[in-house]
Enzyme design. Structure first.
Site: not given
Length: 514
Positions: A172-174
């Site tokens: 996930h990009h977070s």
């Protein structure tokens, strides 16, 4: 039945191996451990940048030179990735009035994260490259279980034209921006020539200090130098005002023209196909040296040329004087130029908790020109002119701060709507990262290639460049309904670099003769 069809029947039916024995595990929503049951005390807040990329995922396809040795791979992942904060954390609402999520530690079961997909044996035997590509594309339609840390290793243990085995890492990009994940990759790998040491670090960029730093010349430099310094600040301020005005105009009303690169709504979730092609880094450097520019200038120019070839071939437009301007969102790392080296050293010394993870990005809106030029070098010259202009602006700083302020004042839903509106008003996402400069081993497996990309942005085309040793991978994430011929677009990148290199070789030869 293809891989995607198999996977759509259930949330994620996978075959995992534990202690050498095969087992079938169901990894659907809710199968993970409860958040409250295994979470430790609330950790640091999720950053505003991370909250804005709630639907964005990074997919890194890594080619390996040997078959996957599962016990060695599991031991390496457990010793490396699973011990870093983001990879053992989930996002939990902290119970406050504004509901800000925090990173909270949880237990990690590798069987939840190392996935052996069941693929059609006949499809794999007929075309292993397409089998890998189809499977990676299917990931863009599959949600991840948010009760677990949002990372997965998908192991495709069969030979392709480029590698003996392939892994697709979905994150996930977070968890972090490209620099964060590159830092982690460098810390988790070892030199293939000497597995006892870290791989050689990429060279430091020539830029030092903040982007806005304009050191005042000493008094001994004279009045002319002082006047030039003042003028550079005036130009910087003017360019920033223009770029900020363009930023707000893009959010409000300024849209790119509708071209075949512009996203088309299909009324359903748009599956992304991720394809890649190797380019010669030596060819790129030859052009860089001949034109006295940067590697990034060359790659932007090659992208101009490739998109132009594709556009005029597909449309049949023979108007050589025609030029179309579309715009790209170009992601820019705001971390100090020495952060990669410093963070890798901190991780290696056991201080990974002190590393500043997460997203530290700004972006610039970069014009892309689609047109036909008799001289292939004109694409690079135009790219250099535009990129140099953007360097004399604080647009990247402003966009980073604007995202945080908008989120704080208007809340997550409003900020997401504004962010997606801005992206949808442009045409392309573009990024370029430097990777390891020597061959590396990842968890005991020699790496043949590294091809990062992702999905989530509301755009039909994303272009990523990633260097590794003496090659550069051009990685495209495309809406497969809109770009059914994505490999032809890759051919255009290859042919464009070849034409630009040949033209640069002639320029270099003429200079030597002079």
């Amino acid at each position: 039945m293809d891989a995607a069809g198999t996977l759509r029947k259930r949330p994620l039916s996978v075959r995992t191996e534990s202690n050498g024995a095969a087992a079938v595990a169901e990894a659907g929503p809710g199968a993970g451990r409860g958040r409250a049951g295994h979470a430790e005390a609330p950790g640091e807040p999720v950053s505003p940048s991370a909250r804005l990329v709630g639907d964005f995922y990074i997919v890194v396809v890594i080619g390996l030179a040997t078959p996957v040795n599962l016990p060695v791979a599991r031991a390496g992942i457990e010793a490396q990735l699973a011990r870093y904060p983001r990879f053992r954390s989930i996002q939990v609402e902290d119970g406050s009035k504004d509901g800000n999520p925090r990173w909270v530690w949880t237990q990690v079961n590798l069987d939840d994260h190392i996935i052996y997909p069941k693929l059609d044996a006949a499809a794999v035997a007929a075309d292993p490259d397409k089998a890998v590509e189809d499977y990676v594309a299917s990931l863009s339609t599959l949600p991840m279980d948010k009760s677990r840390p949002l990372w997965e290793f998908h192991v495709l243990d069969f030979p392709t034209s480029e590698a003996t085995a392939t892994t697709a890492i979905r994150v996930h990009h977070s968890f972090g921006d490209g620099m964060s994940l590159l830092t982690l990759l460098m810390a988790c790998t070892r030199s293939a020539a000497d597995p006892t040491r870290l791989p050689a670090m990429p060279p430091l960029p020539t830029r030092t200090g903040p982007l806005w730093a304009r050191p005042r010349p000493p008094a001994s430099a004279g009045a002319l130098a002082f006047a030039a310094w003042v003028w550079s600040l005036v130009v910087l301020a003017w360019h920033t005002v223009v770029d900020v005005a363009s930023f707000f105009a893009t959010i409000l009303f300024l849209r790119d023209p509708h071209t075949l690169f512009k996203r088309v709504e299909h009324g359903e979730h748009q599956r992304k196909r991720i394809v890649h092609r190797s380019l010669s880094l030596d060819d790129v450097k030859l052009v860089r040296n001949a034109l006295n520019c940067t590697v990034n200038d060359v790659l932007v120019g090659v992208t101009y040329a490739a998109l132009s070839r594709y556009y005029f071939r597909k449309t049949g437009d023979a108007d050589t004087g025609k030029e179309i301007r579309v715009r790209s969102i170009l992601l820019v790392n705001l971390r100090p130029t020495t952060s990669l080296h410093a963070c890798v050293e901190m991780i290696e010394s056991g201080k990974e908790n002190d590393v500043k993870w997460g997203n530290k990005l700004g972006f610039i809106i970069l014009p892309f020109h689609i047109g036909l030029h008799d001289d292939p070098l004109q694409y690079v010259r135009k790219a250099k002119k535009i990129v140099d202009r953007k360097k004399s602006s604080l647009e990247v700083i402003f966009t980073h701060l604007a995202a945080e302020i908008i989120l704080k004042i208007f809340g997550l839903k409003a900020a997401e709507a504004i962010f997606h509106r801005m992206i949808s008003h442009t045409t392309i996402s573009f990024s370029n990262m430097i990777g390891p400069v020597e061959q590396v081993e990842f968890c005991g497996h020699p790496v043949v290639f590294i091809a990062p990309s992702g999905y989530g942005p509301p755009e039909a085309l994303t272009v990523n460049f990633q260097s590794y040793v003496n090659t550069i991978k051009v990685n495209l994430a495309v809406d497969e309904a809109q770009f059914p011929d994505s490999h032809q677009l890759l051919d255009d990148f290859t042919e464009s670099l070849s034409l630009i290199r040949d033209a640069a070789s002639r320029v270099g030869k003429n200079h030597r003769n002079d």
